[in-house]
Design an enzyme around this catalytic site. Structure first.
Site, PDB file in Angstrom:
ATOM      1  N   TYR A   8      32.915 -33.025  10.782  1.00 28.38           N
ATOM      2  CA  TYR A   8      32.537 -31.613  10.941  1.00 28.38           C
ATOM      3  C   TYR A   8      33.471 -30.846  11.878  1.00 28.38           C
ATOM      4  O   TYR A   8      33.181 -29.702  12.236  1.00 28.38           O
ATOM      5  CB  TYR A   8      31.103 -31.529  11.492  1.00 28.38           C
ATOM      6  CG  TYR A   8      30.025 -32.080  10.565  1.00 28.38           C
ATOM      7  CD1 TYR A   8      29.447 -31.282   9.581  1.00 28.38           C
ATOM      8  CD2 TYR A   8      29.587 -33.393  10.669  1.00 28.38           C
ATOM      9  CE1 TYR A   8      28.454 -31.776   8.740  1.00 28.38           C
ATOM     10  CE2 TYR A   8      28.595 -33.908   9.830  1.00 28.38           C
ATOM     11  CZ  TYR A   8      28.039 -33.096   8.873  1.00 28.38           C
ATOM     12  OH  TYR A   8      27.056 -33.586   8.040  1.00 28.38           O
TER      13      TYR A   8
ATOM     14  N   LYS B 164      40.496 -32.570  22.458  1.00 24.78           N
ATOM     15  CA  LYS B 164      39.232 -33.128  21.941  1.00 24.78           C
ATOM     16  C   LYS B 164      38.899 -34.422  22.682  1.00 24.78           C
ATOM     17  O   LYS B 164      37.757 -34.654  23.067  1.00 24.78           O
ATOM     18  CB  LYS B 164      39.317 -33.376  20.428  1.00 24.78           C
ATOM     19  CG  LYS B 164      37.987 -33.905  19.882  1.00 24.78           C
ATOM     20  CD  LYS B 164      37.946 -34.225  18.413  1.00 24.78           C
ATOM     21  CE  LYS B 164      36.580 -34.844  18.074  1.00 24.78           C
ATOM     22  NZ  LYS B 164      36.484 -35.444  16.759  1.00 24.78           N
TER      23      LYS B 164
ATOM     24  N   ASP C  52      27.437 -44.469  17.189  1.00 28.49           N
ATOM     25  CA  ASP C  52      26.717 -43.705  16.163  1.00 28.49           C
ATOM     26  C   ASP C  52      26.672 -42.286  16.661  1.00 28.49           C
ATOM     27  O   ASP C  52      26.363 -42.032  17.822  1.00 28.49           O
ATOM     28  CB  ASP C  52      25.312 -44.252  15.915  1.00 28.49           C
ATOM     29  CG  ASP C  52      24.770 -43.694  14.607  1.00 28.49           C
ATOM     30  OD1 ASP C  52      25.299 -44.066  13.548  1.00 28.49           O
ATOM     31  OD2 ASP C  52      23.850 -42.853  14.645  1.00 28.49           O
ATOM     32  N   SER C  53      27.042 -41.376  15.798  1.00 28.71           N
ATOM     33  CA  SER C  53      27.175 -40.010  16.278  1.00 28.71           C
ATOM     34  C   SER C  53      26.753 -39.016  15.210  1.00 28.71           C
ATOM     35  O   SER C  53      26.526 -39.390  14.062  1.00 28.71           O
ATOM     36  CB  SER C  53      28.627 -39.759  16.696  1.00 28.71           C
ATOM     37  OG  SER C  53      29.508 -40.365  15.785  1.00 28.71           O
TER      38      SER C  53
END
Ligand code: IMP
Length: 207
Positions: A159, A180, A73-74
């Protein structure tokens, strides 16, 4: 011969799924994801923290599928917005909205906030649970950075086009996926998860 361990990657986000698969690929474990279990019921994210929501998802999908399960969950915490969107990152512009609409809502909320005051971080909580309703491992990763003035880049998901990690001048959507995957909140959380899974597979190979 012992059979390989199996692990369910419990996310329906395509972006998260491919990052999690990449970050777990070196382990001697067979990876499954929710596309392999089309009949599972979606677990509602009713918790107040990232760890609570990741635990709900890991437990819920492990019990339904009988597999060792990893869930993430982020979200994004923006200091000028008091930590919002936070655990509500996926619903920031309302239910059933697109990544693009959420980015737009964020840029509008920050339109009068100076570049120097746009500090933010991505947070990822990664939880492993088994089908006995036991939480086996919890890890949290954070990636500090700032929100760009406008969206830039086409890579990544969510995002990424407006998040510039500290130490870089490019957004996550402009940086190569390899970069990333070295510095992100998910990569940091996953390095502890990987260590736990490595020990688990070594222990079951020895036993
Ligand atoms: P959830 O974890 O399913 O509640 O969703 C998290 C929200 O944060 C979604 O809107 C994601 O797109 C966003 N998010 C999580 N991790 C990332 C990331 O690595 N990059 C961009 N957006 C992310």
């Amino acid at each position: 011969m012992k059979s390989r361990r199996q692990l369910l990657i419990a996310t329906s986000s395509e972006g998260k799924r491919s990052e999690l698969r990449q970050l777990l690929s070196a382990l001697p474990i067979s990876l499954f994801d929710l596309r392999d279990f089309p009949a599972v019921e979606r677990i509602a994210e009713t918790g107040n923290t990232f760890v609570e929501n990741a635990s709900l998802k890991a437990l819920g999908y492990a019990t339904q599928t009988g597999l060792l399960t990893v869930a993430d969950d982020s979200g994004l915490e923006v200091d000028a917005l008091g930590g919002a969107p936070g655990v509500r990152s996926a619903r920031y512009a309302g239910e059933a909205t697109s990544d693009s609409e959420r980015i737009e809502a964020l840029l509008v909320a920050l339109s009068f906030v100076d570049e120097s005051k746009r500090s933010a971080r991505f947070v990822s909580a990664v939880v492993i649970a088994d089908s006995n309703r036991e939480i086996l491992n919890v890890s949290v990763g954070r990636c500090e950075g700032r929100i760009a003035l406008a969206r830039l880049g086409t890579g990544g998901f969510g995002y990424d086009p407006v998040f510039i990690p500290s130490g870089y001048d490019l957004t996550f959507a402009e940086l190569k996926p390899e970069i990333k995957n070295q510095i992100s909140h998910r990569a940091i959380a996953l390095s502890a998860t990987r260590e736990y899974l490595q020990n688990l597979t070594a222990a079951s190979a020895a036993g």
